[in-house]
Design a protein around this motif. Structure first.
Motif, PDB file in Angstrom:
ATOM      1  N   LYS A  86       7.217   6.637  32.703  1.00  0.00           N
ATOM      2  CA  LYS A  86       8.092   7.670  33.260  1.00  0.00           C
ATOM      3  C   LYS A  86       8.012   9.022  32.565  1.00  0.00           C
ATOM      4  N   SER A  87       7.490   9.062  31.352  1.00  0.00           N
ATOM      5  CA  SER A  87       7.559  10.304  30.581  1.00  0.00           C
ATOM      6  C   SER A  87       6.370  11.234  30.778  1.00  0.00           C
ATOM      7  N   ASN A  88       5.256  10.721  31.245  1.00  0.00           N
ATOM      8  CA  ASN A  88       4.018  11.506  31.373  1.00  0.00           C
ATOM      9  C   ASN A  88       3.535  12.050  30.030  1.00  0.00           C
ATOM     10  N   VAL A  89       3.918  11.404  28.938  1.00  0.00           N
ATOM     11  CA  VAL A  89       3.476  11.822  27.614  1.00  0.00           C
ATOM     12  C   VAL A  89       2.061  11.308  27.406  1.00  0.00           C
ATOM     13  N   SER A  90       1.181  12.196  26.959  1.00  0.00           N
ATOM     14  CA  SER A  90      -0.183  11.769  26.668  1.00  0.00           C
ATOM     15  C   SER A  90      -0.203  11.095  25.298  1.00  0.00           C
ATOM     16  N   ARG A  91      -1.310  10.506  24.971  1.00  0.00           N
ATOM     17  CA  ARG A  91      -1.456   9.783  23.721  1.00  0.00           C
ATOM     18  C   ARG A  91      -1.177  10.716  22.530  1.00  0.00           C
ATOM     19  N   CYS A  92      -0.330  10.274  21.637  1.00  0.00           N
ATOM     20  CA  CYS A  92      -0.014  11.061  20.445  1.00  0.00           C
ATOM     21  C   CYS A  92      -1.203  11.021  19.484  1.00  0.00           C
ATOM     22  N   VAL A  93      -1.457  12.127  18.813  1.00  0.00           N
ATOM     23  CA  VAL A  93      -2.630  12.202  17.939  1.00  0.00           C
ATOM     24  C   VAL A  93      -2.388  11.606  16.564  1.00  0.00           C
ATOM     25  N   GLY A 142      13.483  15.638  27.736  1.00  0.00           N
ATOM     26  CA  GLY A 142      14.386  14.528  27.436  1.00  0.00           C
ATOM     27  C   GLY A 142      15.498  14.392  28.453  1.00  0.00           C
ATOM     28  N   ASP A 143      16.045  15.532  28.903  1.00  0.00           N
ATOM     29  CA  ASP A 143      17.127  15.484  29.896  1.00  0.00           C
ATOM     30  C   ASP A 143      16.628  14.936  31.230  1.00  0.00           C
ATOM     31  N   ALA A 144      15.423  15.338  31.639  1.00  0.00           N
ATOM     32  CA  ALA A 144      14.857  14.832  32.893  1.00  0.00           C
ATOM     33  C   ALA A 144      14.592  13.333  32.788  1.00  0.00           C
ATOM     34  N   LEU A 145      14.133  12.883  31.636  1.00  0.00           N
ATOM     35  CA  LEU A 145      13.895  11.449  31.440  1.00  0.00           C
ATOM     36  C   LEU A 145      15.201  10.669  31.507  1.00  0.00           C
ATOM     37  N   PHE A 146      16.241  11.177  30.847  1.00  0.00           N
ATOM     38  CA  PHE A 146      17.540  10.504  30.845  1.00  0.00           C
ATOM     39  C   PHE A 146      18.074  10.372  32.265  1.00  0.00           C
ATOM     40  N   ALA A 147      17.904  11.413  33.057  1.00  0.00           N
ATOM     41  CA  ALA A 147      18.387  11.389  34.444  1.00  0.00           C
ATOM     42  C   ALA A 147      17.584  10.446  35.325  1.00  0.00           C
ATOM     43  N   SER A 148      16.309  10.196  34.962  1.00  0.00           N
ATOM     44  CA  SER A 148      15.431   9.389  35.823  1.00  0.00           C
ATOM     45  C   SER A 148      15.507   7.890  35.564  1.00  0.00           C
ATOM     46  N   VAL A 149      16.195   7.475  34.519  1.00  0.00           N
ATOM     47  CA  VAL A 149      16.216   6.065  34.135  1.00  0.00           C
ATOM     48  C   VAL A 149      17.412   5.360  34.756  1.00  0.00           C
ATOM     49  N   ASP A 150      17.150   4.191  35.368  1.00  0.00           N
ATOM     50  CA  ASP A 150      18.244   3.348  35.825  1.00  0.00           C
ATOM     51  C   ASP A 150      18.904   2.758  34.590  1.00  0.00           C
ATOM     52  N   ASN A 177      12.215  -7.176  20.507  1.00  0.00           N
ATOM     53  CA  ASN A 177      11.891  -7.564  21.885  1.00  0.00           C
ATOM     54  C   ASN A 177      12.159  -6.430  22.867  1.00  0.00           C
ATOM     55  N   ILE A 178      13.266  -5.753  22.681  1.00  0.00           N
ATOM     56  CA  ILE A 178      13.614  -4.637  23.562  1.00  0.00           C
ATOM     57  C   ILE A 178      12.584  -3.529  23.429  1.00  0.00           C
ATOM     58  N   GLY A 179      12.198  -3.201  22.203  1.00  0.00           N
ATOM     59  CA  GLY A 179      11.218  -2.137  21.969  1.00  0.00           C
ATOM     60  C   GLY A 179       9.877  -2.409  22.619  1.00  0.00           C
ATOM     61  N   THR A 180       9.429  -3.666  22.574  1.00  0.00           N
ATOM     62  CA  THR A 180       8.133  -3.989  23.181  1.00  0.00           C
ATOM     63  C   THR A 180       8.157  -3.806  24.693  1.00  0.00           C
ATOM     64  N   ARG A 181       9.328  -3.921  25.286  1.00  0.00           N
ATOM     65  CA  ARG A 181       9.451  -3.748  26.739  1.00  0.00           C
ATOM     66  C   ARG A 181       9.737  -2.294  27.134  1.00  0.00           C
ATOM     67  N   LEU A 182      10.535  -1.610  26.343  1.00  0.00           N
ATOM     68  CA  LEU A 182      10.900  -0.232  26.664  1.00  0.00           C
ATOM     69  C   LEU A 182       9.719   0.728  26.581  1.00  0.00           C
ATOM     70  N   VAL A 183       8.761   0.429  25.720  1.00  0.00           N
ATOM     71  CA  VAL A 183       7.633   1.348  25.563  1.00  0.00           C
ATOM     72  C   VAL A 183       6.855   1.492  26.870  1.00  0.00           C
ATOM     73  N   ASP A 184       6.727   0.418  27.639  1.00  0.00           N
ATOM     74  CA  ASP A 184       6.035   0.496  28.931  1.00  0.00           C
ATOM     75  C   ASP A 184       6.768   1.426  29.891  1.00  0.00           C
ATOM     76  N   GLU A 185       8.083   1.276  29.967  1.00  0.00           N
ATOM     77  CA  GLU A 185       8.867   2.138  30.845  1.00  0.00           C
ATOM     78  C   GLU A 185       8.796   3.590  30.385  1.00  0.00           C
ATOM     79  N   PHE A 186       8.873   3.791  29.083  1.00  0.00           N
ATOM     80  CA  PHE A 186       8.799   5.143  28.542  1.00  0.00           C
ATOM     81  C   PHE A 186       7.467   5.799  28.893  1.00  0.00           C
ATOM     82  N   LEU A 187       6.378   5.095  28.668  1.00  0.00           N
ATOM     83  CA  LEU A 187       5.057   5.669  28.948  1.00  0.00           C
ATOM     84  C   LEU A 187       4.854   5.923  30.442  1.00  0.00           C
TER      85      LEU A 187
END
Length: 191
Positions: free
Chosen positions: A72-79, A8-16, A60-70
């Protein structure tokens, strides 16, 4: 092998990001203007969460943020929904708000939980007057979660249970999975 998910800290630092105070004050000014224009607290609550139009609507914000999150986070598909809620609380909130949330109060079926924030930068500089005690000031966040989860095929209902602006000891959202929407692919191979 895919890259390991970022912390989470690395993600926070990587986001403009924009200046937090600027965002907080701008959001507050928009809420204030909605209160002036609509005059009904319940209508403002709906507008902060709604789907169409205005840029500060959570969905509207959530539909756009999910793309950026996926991306930048390298999170694989949640089960399952439990893993998804955990990723939202520990990585999503950290990445975009700089805070970590806790997932608690799971129901027996594993389809409903609470996401608890003890700190919420969205409410810096905010005091609700007596005439606005029914205002769900942070309804933007419930819309963000709904919109983001819908983009990963989960239809949810998100409601506020506790709110520090109304004297509670934390910010708590109840997230309920209504249904898992099967992914549809627009192109089918007819061969």
């Amino acid at each position: 092998m895919p890259p390991a998910p970022k912390s989470g800290d690395a993600l926070f630092a990587s986001v403009d990001r924009v200046n937090a105070e600027l965002f907080t004050l701008t959001y507050g000014a928009i809420v204030r203007q909605l209160l002036t224009d609509l005059e009904e607290v319940e209508e403002v609550n709906k507008q902060l969460d709604q789907i169409k139009g205005f840029i500060f609507r959570g969905y509207n914000i959530g539909t756009r943020l999910v793309d950026e999150f996926l991306a930048k986070s390298n999170v694989s598909r949640c089960v399952d929904f439990k893993e998804t809620a955990d990723v939202i609380a520990k990585l999503g909130f950290k990445m975009f708000l700089g805070v970590t949330a806790t997932v608690t109060n799971w129901d027996v079926e594993g389809t409903s939980c609470s996401i608890v924030l003890e700190d919420n930068p969205l409410v810096d500089f905010v005091e609700l007057p007596d005439t606005c005690q029914g205002l769900q000031y942070c309804n933007l966040l419930s819309g963000v979660i709904r919109g983001a989860l819908e983009m990963v095929s989960m239809k949810t209902e998100v409601t506020w249970v506790r709110d520090m602006l109304r004297g509670d000891d934390a910010y708590e959202m109840r997230v309920k999975l209504i249904k898992q929407v099967p992914e549809e692919y627009p192109y089918k191979d007819d061969d």
